[in-house]
Scaffold this active site. Sequence first.
Site, PDB file in Angstrom:
ATOM      1  N   HIS A  16      41.009  77.350  59.638  1.00 11.33           N
ATOM      2  CA  HIS A  16      41.720  76.577  60.651  1.00 11.33           C
ATOM      3  C   HIS A  16      42.917  77.349  61.157  1.00 11.33           C
ATOM      4  O   HIS A  16      43.554  78.055  60.376  1.00 11.33           O
ATOM      5  CB  HIS A  16      42.174  75.216  60.098  1.00 11.33           C
ATOM      6  CG  HIS A  16      42.378  74.223  61.184  1.00 11.33           C
ATOM      7  ND1 HIS A  16      43.546  74.162  61.903  1.00 11.33           N
ATOM      8  CD2 HIS A  16      41.534  73.317  61.727  1.00 11.33           C
ATOM      9  CE1 HIS A  16      43.413  73.236  62.823  1.00 11.33           C
ATOM     10  NE2 HIS A  16      42.209  72.715  62.747  1.00 11.33           N
ATOM     11  N   ASP A  46      35.039  69.620  60.258  1.00 13.85           N
ATOM     12  CA  ASP A  46      33.620  69.708  60.622  1.00 13.85           C
ATOM     13  C   ASP A  46      32.709  69.907  59.423  1.00 13.85           C
ATOM     14  O   ASP A  46      31.512  69.638  59.500  1.00 13.85           O
ATOM     15  CB  ASP A  46      33.404  70.875  61.599  1.00 13.85           C
ATOM     16  CG  ASP A  46      34.043  70.582  62.935  1.00 13.85           C
ATOM     17  OD1 ASP A  46      33.796  69.485  63.458  1.00 13.85           O
ATOM     18  OD2 ASP A  46      34.798  71.429  63.441  1.00 13.85           O
TER      19      ASP A  46
HETATM   20  C1  LIG Z   1      38.929  77.677  63.268  1.00 13.70           C
HETATM   21  C2  LIG Z   1      39.009  79.140  63.651  1.00 13.70           C
HETATM   22  C3  LIG Z   1      38.440  79.327  65.057  1.00 13.70           C
HETATM   23  C4  LIG Z   1      40.479  79.572  63.629  1.00 13.70           C
HETATM   24  O1  LIG Z   1      40.498  80.824  64.179  1.00 13.70           O
HETATM   25  P1  LIG Z   1      41.763  81.792  64.206  1.00 13.70           P
HETATM   26  O2  LIG Z   1      43.003  81.110  63.834  1.00 13.70           O
HETATM   27  O3  LIG Z   1      41.705  82.481  65.505  1.00 13.70           O
HETATM   28  O4  LIG Z   1      41.445  82.790  63.037  1.00 13.70           O
HETATM   29  P2  LIG Z   1      40.597  84.121  63.162  1.00 13.70           P
HETATM   30  O5  LIG Z   1      39.254  83.865  63.746  1.00 13.70           O
HETATM   31  O6  LIG Z   1      41.458  85.159  63.845  1.00 13.70           O
HETATM   32  O7  LIG Z   1      40.421  84.479  61.640  1.00 13.70           O
HETATM   33  C5  LIG Z   1      41.421  85.108  60.815  1.00 13.70           C
HETATM   34  C6  LIG Z   1      40.694  85.833  59.685  1.00 13.70           C
HETATM   35  O8  LIG Z   1      39.997  84.891  58.860  1.00 13.70           O
HETATM   36  C7  LIG Z   1      38.581  85.094  58.926  1.00 13.70           C
HETATM   37  N1  LIG Z   1      37.938  83.803  59.119  1.00 13.70           N
HETATM   38  C8  LIG Z   1      38.445  82.747  59.776  1.00 13.70           C
HETATM   39  N2  LIG Z   1      37.567  81.733  59.768  1.00 13.70           N
HETATM   40  C9  LIG Z   1      36.505  82.174  59.092  1.00 13.70           C
HETATM   41  C10 LIG Z   1      35.296  81.586  58.738  1.00 13.70           C
HETATM   42  N3  LIG Z   1      35.012  80.342  59.116  1.00 13.70           N
HETATM   43  N4  LIG Z   1      34.402  82.288  58.027  1.00 13.70           N
HETATM   44  C11 LIG Z   1      34.691  83.564  57.645  1.00 13.70           C
HETATM   45  N5  LIG Z   1      35.847  84.183  57.945  1.00 13.70           N
HETATM   46  C12 LIG Z   1      36.731  83.494  58.663  1.00 13.70           C
HETATM   47  C13 LIG Z   1      38.372  85.961  60.157  1.00 13.70           C
HETATM   48  O9  LIG Z   1      37.194  86.719  60.083  1.00 13.70           O
HETATM   49  C14 LIG Z   1      39.615  86.784  60.171  1.00 13.70           C
HETATM   50  O10 LIG Z   1      39.498  87.787  59.197  1.00 13.70           O
HETATM   51  P3  LIG Z   1      40.051  89.276  59.472  1.00 13.70           P
HETATM   52  O11 LIG Z   1      41.529  89.094  59.660  1.00 13.70           O
HETATM   53  O12 LIG Z   1      39.667  90.013  58.238  1.00 13.70           O
HETATM   54  O13 LIG Z   1      39.378  89.748  60.711  1.00 13.70           O
HETATM   55  C15 LIG Z   1      38.212  80.008  62.628  1.00 13.70           C
HETATM   56  O14 LIG Z   1      38.673  79.757  61.334  1.00 13.70           O
HETATM   57  C16 LIG Z   1      36.731  79.778  62.755  1.00 13.70           C
HETATM   58  O15 LIG Z   1      36.071  80.423  63.597  1.00 13.70           O
HETATM   59  N6  LIG Z   1      36.148  78.851  61.907  1.00 13.70           N
HETATM   60  C17 LIG Z   1      34.750  78.533  62.036  1.00 13.70           C
HETATM   61  C18 LIG Z   1      34.512  77.576  63.192  1.00 13.70           C
HETATM   62  C19 LIG Z   1      34.992  76.189  62.891  1.00 13.70           C
HETATM   63  O16 LIG Z   1      34.740  75.638  61.834  1.00 13.70           O
HETATM   64  N7  LIG Z   1      35.665  75.607  63.871  1.00 13.70           N
HETATM   65  C20 LIG Z   1      36.150  74.244  63.775  1.00 13.70           C
HETATM   66  C21 LIG Z   1      37.640  74.206  63.649  1.00 13.70           C
HETATM   67  S1  LIG Z   1      38.212  72.561  63.333  1.00 13.70           S
END
Ligand SMILES: CC(C)(COP(=O)(O)OP(=O)(O)OC[C@H]1O[C@@H](n2cnc3c(N)ncnc32)[C@H](O)[C@@H]1OP(=O)(O)O)[C@@H](O)C(=O)NCCC(=O)NCCS
Length: 372
Positions: free
Chosen positions: A257, A308
Amino acid sequence: MSGTKGLEGIVATESKISSIIDDKLTYVGYDIDDLTENCSFEEVVYLLWNLKLPNQEELASFKADLAKEMEVPQGIIDHLKSYDLSTVHPMAAVRTAVSMLGLYDNEADEMTEEANRRKALRLQAKISTIVTAFARIRKGQEPVAPKKDLNFAANFLYMLNGKEPEDIEEEAFNKALVLHADHELNASTFTSRVCVATLSDVYSGVTAAIGALKGPLHGGANERVMQMLSEIGTVDNAIPHIKEKFANKEKVMGMGHRVYENGDPRAKHLRDMSYQLTNITGETKWYDMSVKIEEFIKEEKGLPANVDFYSASVYHSLGIDHDLFTPIFAVSRISGWLAHILEQYSDNRLIRPRADYVGPDKQKFVPLSERS
Ligand SMILES: CC(C)(COP(=O)(O)OP(=O)(O)OC[C@H]1O[C@@H](n2cnc3c(N)ncnc32)[C@H](O)[C@@H]1OP(=O)(O)O)[C@@H](O)C(=O)NCCC(=O)NCCS
């Protein structure tokens, strides 16, 4: 100028609707735990739109107002019937149908607060009917008309299945609706505020928000969680599957998140409901698998389960088609979008940030006929 990718940590507005502070989520200052355990979804919608909980009389009148608005124009039903729905994602259908609702509303462009509140009521009431009508039409079934004496949660399940839900089903669904209702300045809510800050209309704001919610990094994650659990198939296969995802640098849906550091306070309620419901259906493997994955990812990556993750096995246990999970998110979150839209109108200023230009500079113009 320098930018912050994804606007992380940027405070873009003031709001009185909900807050996330130190991993605690509140709606209008009420802890989400209290609201989830004690309130109907209608009470929460009233709270978000009026910044106070209703008394009994106010709630009864609000429910009656909502019930009056649940029917949707026949033209929209006919429109849904005119597509090959076997290939249409329900979020696309809902986005289009909600946009169409504006065409049937002769107050669509009336910008007084009273008119905007009437539109909010119509949208909140009709979105359930649209989602459930879509779900039935694509199976060759006729839509079921809403029952005015049922609660919002029960009515949704009734219109979906053609029979009234058991108490535990209604309770689980009501809790899920309460938990998804608002979440500060999430992507779809921000989208809705950006849209109406141009003084565009309520229908445009909600349509834009549905588009944002559809994406897998936002509301679209819940459908993909169930897809992943189905692919995993057995509890023993859970960790090897996740390890493979990590090796392929794939994200695990329902995990992580932007705002929460230690955990999403909504997840535990859905985890409890998932436990109860999977025990009733006898398919405890969905719950067991989910817990294993949650614990493993927490340990390996420090990532918490988000809203989710467990909503997937809850909705699956309620017998709901997997591609309806995100539309159900919209049925709830529309209450938050509408609250934010009303708040935005009440003290509006165009939302127009800047971009840090990183493209080429001082290019020499070459006429079209001379370009290679
Ligand atoms: C929610 C979300 C979009 C937040 O994104 P964000 O704040 O932009 O974080 P990032 O995507 O930049 O991720 C930061 C790090 O954590 C990792 N990470 C974050 N969410 C992850 C996940 N669900 N699975 C695996 N790795 C994850 C990323 O790969 C990244 O690693 P790195 O720094 O080694 O490259 C992200 O956690 C995600 O894509 N989750 C899955 C989708 C989801 O469940 N969305 C519903 C949200 S309520």
